[in-house]
Write a protein that holds these residues in place. Structure first.
Motif, PDB file in Angstrom:
ATOM      1  N   PHE A 101       0.829  -1.211   0.000  1.00  0.00           N
ATOM      2  CA  PHE A 101       0.000   0.000   0.000  1.00  0.00           C
ATOM      3  C   PHE A 101       0.865   1.263   0.000  1.00  0.00           C
ATOM      4  O   PHE A 101       0.632   2.197  -0.775  1.00  0.00           O
ATOM      5  N   GLU A 102       1.877   1.294   0.869  1.00  0.00           N
ATOM      6  CA  GLU A 102       2.739   2.481   0.962  1.00  0.00           C
ATOM      7  C   GLU A 102       3.500   2.715  -0.346  1.00  0.00           C
ATOM      8  O   GLU A 102       3.728   3.857  -0.747  1.00  0.00           O
ATOM      9  N   LYS A 103       3.903   1.628  -0.997  1.00  0.00           N
ATOM     10  CA  LYS A 103       4.590   1.770  -2.290  1.00  0.00           C
ATOM     11  C   LYS A 103       3.667   2.400  -3.326  1.00  0.00           C
ATOM     12  O   LYS A 103       4.067   3.298  -4.076  1.00  0.00           O
ATOM     13  N   LYS A 104       2.413   1.912  -3.366  1.00  0.00           N
ATOM     14  CA  LYS A 104       1.450   2.461  -4.333  1.00  0.00           C
ATOM     15  C   LYS A 104       1.150   3.927  -4.008  1.00  0.00           C
ATOM     16  O   LYS A 104       0.992   4.763  -4.915  1.00  0.00           O
ATOM     17  N   LEU A 105       1.062   4.237  -2.725  1.00  0.00           N
ATOM     18  CA  LEU A 105       0.801   5.605  -2.308  1.00  0.00           C
ATOM     19  C   LEU A 105       1.957   6.524  -2.713  1.00  0.00           C
ATOM     20  O   LEU A 105       1.750   7.606  -3.276  1.00  0.00           O
ATOM     21  N   SER A 106       3.188   6.077  -2.446  1.00  0.00           N
ATOM     22  CA  SER A 106       4.367   6.885  -2.798  1.00  0.00           C
ATOM     23  C   SER A 106       4.475   7.093  -4.304  1.00  0.00           C
ATOM     24  O   SER A 106       4.806   8.186  -4.789  1.00  0.00           O
ATOM     25  N   LYS A 107       4.176   6.041  -5.058  1.00  0.00           N
ATOM     26  CA  LYS A 107       4.239   6.146  -6.518  1.00  0.00           C
ATOM     27  C   LYS A 107       3.218   7.157  -7.029  1.00  0.00           C
ATOM     28  O   LYS A 107       3.519   7.980  -7.905  1.00  0.00           O
ATOM     29  N   ASN A 108       2.016   7.106  -6.464  1.00  0.00           N
ATOM     30  CA  ASN A 108       0.976   8.038  -6.897  1.00  0.00           C
ATOM     31  C   ASN A 108       1.371   9.476  -6.568  1.00  0.00           C
ATOM     32  O   ASN A 108       1.193  10.387  -7.384  1.00  0.00           O
ATOM     33  N   GLN A 109       1.897   9.691  -5.379  1.00  0.00           N
ATOM     34  CA  GLN A 109       2.344  11.034  -4.993  1.00  0.00           C
ATOM     35  C   GLN A 109       3.454  11.524  -5.924  1.00  0.00           C
ATOM     36  O   GLN A 109       3.454  12.680  -6.351  1.00  0.00           O
ATOM     37  N   GLU A 110       4.373  10.622  -6.228  1.00  0.00           N
ATOM     38  CA  GLU A 110       5.486  10.970  -7.111  1.00  0.00           C
ATOM     39  C   GLU A 110       4.983  11.340  -8.495  1.00  0.00           C
ATOM     40  O   GLU A 110       5.421  12.345  -9.083  1.00  0.00           O
ATOM     41  N   MET A 111       4.067  10.548  -9.046  1.00  0.00           N
ATOM     42  CA  MET A 111       3.561  10.806 -10.398  1.00  0.00           C
ATOM     43  C   MET A 111       2.744  12.096 -10.445  1.00  0.00           C
ATOM     44  O   MET A 111       2.764  12.834 -11.436  1.00  0.00           O
ATOM     45  N   ARG A 112       2.000  12.379  -9.367  1.00  0.00           N
ATOM     46  CA  ARG A 112       1.210  13.612  -9.331  1.00  0.00           C
ATOM     47  C   ARG A 112       2.108  14.841  -9.262  1.00  0.00           C
ATOM     48  O   ARG A 112       1.803  15.878  -9.837  1.00  0.00           O
ATOM     49  N   ILE A 113       3.212  14.723  -8.521  1.00  0.00           N
ATOM     50  CA  ILE A 113       4.161  15.835  -8.432  1.00  0.00           C
ATOM     51  C   ILE A 113       4.892  16.031  -9.767  1.00  0.00           C
ATOM     52  O   ILE A 113       5.098  17.149 -10.229  1.00  0.00           O
ATOM     53  N   LYS A 114       5.229  14.915 -10.401  1.00  0.00           N
ATOM     54  CA  LYS A 114       5.993  14.956 -11.643  1.00  0.00           C
ATOM     55  C   LYS A 114       5.154  15.451 -12.809  1.00  0.00           C
ATOM     56  O   LYS A 114       5.654  16.185 -13.682  1.00  0.00           O
ATOM     57  N   TYR A 115       3.874  15.029 -12.852  1.00  0.00           N
ATOM     58  CA  TYR A 115       3.001  15.411 -13.969  1.00  0.00           C
ATOM     59  C   TYR A 115       1.700  16.032 -13.431  1.00  0.00           C
ATOM     60  O   TYR A 115       0.605  15.468 -13.594  1.00  0.00           O
ATOM     61  N   PRO A 116       1.780  17.159 -12.776  1.00  0.00           N
ATOM     62  CA  PRO A 116       0.585  17.742 -12.147  1.00  0.00           C
ATOM     63  C   PRO A 116      -0.503  18.145 -13.140  1.00  0.00           C
ATOM     64  O   PRO A 116      -1.675  18.172 -12.779  1.00  0.00           O
ATOM     65  N   ASP A 117      -0.112  18.442 -14.382  1.00  0.00           N
ATOM     66  CA  ASP A 117      -1.087  18.919 -15.360  1.00  0.00           C
ATOM     67  C   ASP A 117      -1.458  17.878 -16.409  1.00  0.00           C
ATOM     68  O   ASP A 117      -2.109  18.210 -17.406  1.00  0.00           O
ATOM     69  N   ASP A 118      -1.049  16.637 -16.179  1.00  0.00           N
ATOM     70  CA  ASP A 118      -1.318  15.588 -17.172  1.00  0.00           C
ATOM     71  C   ASP A 118      -1.879  14.347 -16.471  1.00  0.00           C
ATOM     72  O   ASP A 118      -1.149  13.415 -16.132  1.00  0.00           O
ATOM     73  N   PRO A 119      -3.182  14.317 -16.227  1.00  0.00           N
ATOM     74  CA  PRO A 119      -3.798  13.186 -15.523  1.00  0.00           C
ATOM     75  C   PRO A 119      -3.517  11.830 -16.168  1.00  0.00           C
ATOM     76  O   PRO A 119      -3.484  10.817 -15.468  1.00  0.00           O
ATOM     77  N   LYS A 120      -3.319  11.804 -17.506  1.00  0.00           N
ATOM     78  CA  LYS A 120      -3.051  10.520 -18.167  1.00  0.00           C
ATOM     79  C   LYS A 120      -1.778   9.880 -17.631  1.00  0.00           C
ATOM     80  O   LYS A 120      -1.666   8.654 -17.588  1.00  0.00           O
ATOM     81  N   LYS A 121      -0.842  10.708 -17.205  1.00  0.00           N
ATOM     82  CA  LYS A 121       0.433  10.185 -16.720  1.00  0.00           C
ATOM     83  C   LYS A 121       0.283   9.507 -15.352  1.00  0.00           C
ATOM     84  O   LYS A 121       0.974   8.530 -15.068  1.00  0.00           O
ATOM     85  N   PHE A 122      -0.589  10.056 -14.508  1.00  0.00           N
ATOM     86  CA  PHE A 122      -0.718   9.450 -13.167  1.00  0.00           C
ATOM     87  C   PHE A 122      -1.996   8.631 -12.998  1.00  0.00           C
ATOM     88  O   PHE A 122      -2.299   8.155 -11.918  1.00  0.00           O
TER      89      PHE A 122
END
Length: 564
Positions: A89-110
């Motif tokens: 769960f924590e891995k999935k949570l961290s990955k989601n946070q990372e992808m949202r920070i990396k691609y904040p304006d591109d929902p397809k990426k996260f």
């Protein structure tokens, strides 16, 4: 061999509607693509289930059931498997946070990480079956992660977490492990669970099914928390819950749904026994809000049993708000609460039952004299006494005649207690008009309730004699039990009825007094018996408003006894 987990998963996904994902921004195409991604697995499962259901014969079903019976039980959750699950769960949570920070304006990426996180939260529901492992969740700081997800930009994620918390805080589950329950509750409170729940529910739209479910589960979590830790009621109210509930109820005042009913239940819990919350609801204009919501029901009846229950909860909220809160009693009068209650009495709808109860509370509070005078000035007696003469059939079905009689007689007692001058003359005249028909009804009630109490007293005396024959003493707890049985038999109503008898005898002149004495003699009663009943009442009388008020009422009752 059939995979039991797969079968269960198939059923769950098929029954649960596809989740609606919401994104920041207004790009509808991005929104729809993410929603489609989440819906894919559930729609596929639903199709498989439908196809399977269409082709399975009874024989094939029996084979599957037999195979399921032979399946070994799923491995129970233990400390090791819990840690493995939380790590994932924590891995999935961290990955989601990372992808949202990396691609904040591109929902397809996260989008992919969002779906994975959502599915991971669904898997965590098994934790609710092992409350003894909650302390380990606290040590792993997982509770903080859960609570933090309530602020996730995607409301579907926050709704999924609320659903998980609702199962984890289920009171029945918590009772299975006191240590686990205490650890979970302390961690939730420490991480500001109430504040974040309210912030999350503020952004949900009740007209969308998935979000309506999220609101319902949020209320369930709050109910679980306050049931386990009642002191949280005041904290929750002060952190915005009370204001949100009032706003929600006013917005829906002309409609009914399950969430509106649940809000009424939670509001009743927040107000009952919590003086600070009663003060707060007045400051938030809650008395006017409650009157506004209730006003819908003076012209129409609730259409279902659930709506009737909601209406009863609304009246309970209003009554609780008036209890020992002078400012709210003033707001009730200023908001034309008396006028609304009288309209409800006149309508003889289901709401009139709640109106009677509310009038009992209003008249027994600090501004009772003002309420009594105003009630009579507003011609409330015209609506009250038909209900004294005959209990409506709907009341008998809903709560029984005894409760109705008790409330009506309580109102009349308080009107006698607080009215004076012309107002009291109008009240007394009600017992004189139409050839003393109300005196006749009063005496009918006196003998009915007297016989009930006497039958109860006879049973109690028989039990006391049996105890004495066995050389057993009647201790204080048993005496209290006997007294409660007498109250259940109608002792309090008898006290109220006989108080009215003394009042009408004292104020109604010779003709009323003669009528009462004649009816007592005709039915084998006596003035001495009535005086004995009232002396018992005077010795036990209480008044929540003040000690001085209690003493004054005792002196008043004793004075009426002397004049009888």
């Amino acid at each position: 061999m059939v995979d039991v987990g797969e079968l269960l998963n198939l059923t769950e996904k098929g029954d649960r509607p596809a989740k609606r994902m919401r994104m920041d921004g207004n790009d509808d195409s991005k929104h729809k693509s993410l929603q489609a991604g989440l819906s894919a697995s559930s729609s596929g499962s639903s199709s498989s289930r439908t196809a399977t259901g269409a082709t399975l014969s009874n024989e094939e079903r029996d084979k599957i059931l037999a195979m399921l019976d032979d399946e070994p039980e799923a491995e129970s959750l233990d400390s090791h498997s819990l840690k493995r699950m939380i790590l994932s769960f924590e891995k999935k949570l961290s990955k989601n946070q990372e992808m949202r920070i990396k691609y904040p304006d591109d929902p397809k990426k996260f989008m992919g990480s969002e779906i994975e996180l959502y599915e991971e939260v669904q898997k965590l529901h098994v934790i609710a079956t092992a409350p003894e492992l909650y302390p380990e969740l606290v040590e792993l700081n997982t509770i903080k992660s859960f609570v933090d997800l309530l602020t996730h930009d995607n409301s579907d994620i926050s709704i999924a977490v609320v659903d998980l918390l609702q199962e984890m805080t289920d009171v029945d589950s918590l009772h299975e492990s006191q240590e686990g329950a205490a650890a979970l509750m302390d961690a939730l409170v420490e991480n500001q669970i109430i504040t974040l729940l309210i912030q999350n529910v503020e952004r949900l739209n009740d007209s969308i099914k998935e979000e309506a479910d999220g609101i319902h589960n949020t209320l369930a979590v709050i109910e679980n928390l306050t049931e386990f830790k009642p002191e949280l009621c005041t904290e929750a109210a002060n952190q915005g819950l009370l204001q949100w509930i009032l706003r929600n109820l006013v917005a829906k005042r002309k409609t009914y749904d399950a969430n509106k009913a649940y809000c009424c239940e939670i509001l009743a819990v927040l107000l009952q026994g919590h003086e600070e919350n009663r003060t707060l609801i007045g400051e938030l204009n809650g008395i006017d809000n409650l009157l506004q919501i209730l006003s819908v029901y003076h012209k129409r009846d609730p259409s279902t049993a659930d709506e009737i229950e909601m209406l009863e909860n609304l009246f309970d909220c209003l009554c609780s708000s008036l209890m020992q809160c002078p400012a709210n009693c003033e707001r009730f009068l200023r908001g034309e609460g008396l006028q609304l209650m009288i309209l409800m009495l006149r309508s003889k709808k289901i709401s009139s039952k709640g109106a009677i109860k509310t009038l009992t509370y209003a008249l027994s509070n600090y501004n009772g004299p003002e309420c009594a005078t105003k009630f009579i000035e507003l011609y409330g007696l015209r609506s009250l006494f038909p209900l004294f003469m005959k209990t409506p059939k709907t009341f008998k079905k809903m709560s029984g005649e005894s409760e109705h009689i008790e409330h009506i007689c309580s109102i009349i007692v308080h009107l006698f207690r607080y009215s004076s001058g012309q107002s009291k003359s109008r009240l007394v005249n009600k017992f004189v008009e139409n050839d003393f028909e109300k005196v006749d009804r009063l005496m009918e009630l006196h003998f009915e309730y007297l016989h009930r109490v006497q039958d109860c007293d006879n049973l109690i005396e028989k039990e006391k004699q049996e105890l004495a024959d066995d050389d057993e003493e009647v201790d204080e707890s048993l005496e209290e039990e006997f007294y409660l049985r007498r109250l259940d038999a109608g002792l309090f109503s008898l006290h109220l009825i006989d108080t009215i008898m003394l009042e009408t005898s004292a104020s109604g002149g010779h003709d009323v007094r003669h009528r009462i004495q004649t009816l007592l003699s005709q039915h084998g009663g006596s003035m001495k018996a009535v005086k004995d009943i009232m002396r018992e009442y005077a010795s036990q009388i209480g008044d929540a408003n003040s000690e001085a008020s209690k003493d004054a009422e005792q002196r008043r009752i004793l004075s009426l006894i002397d004049r009888f």
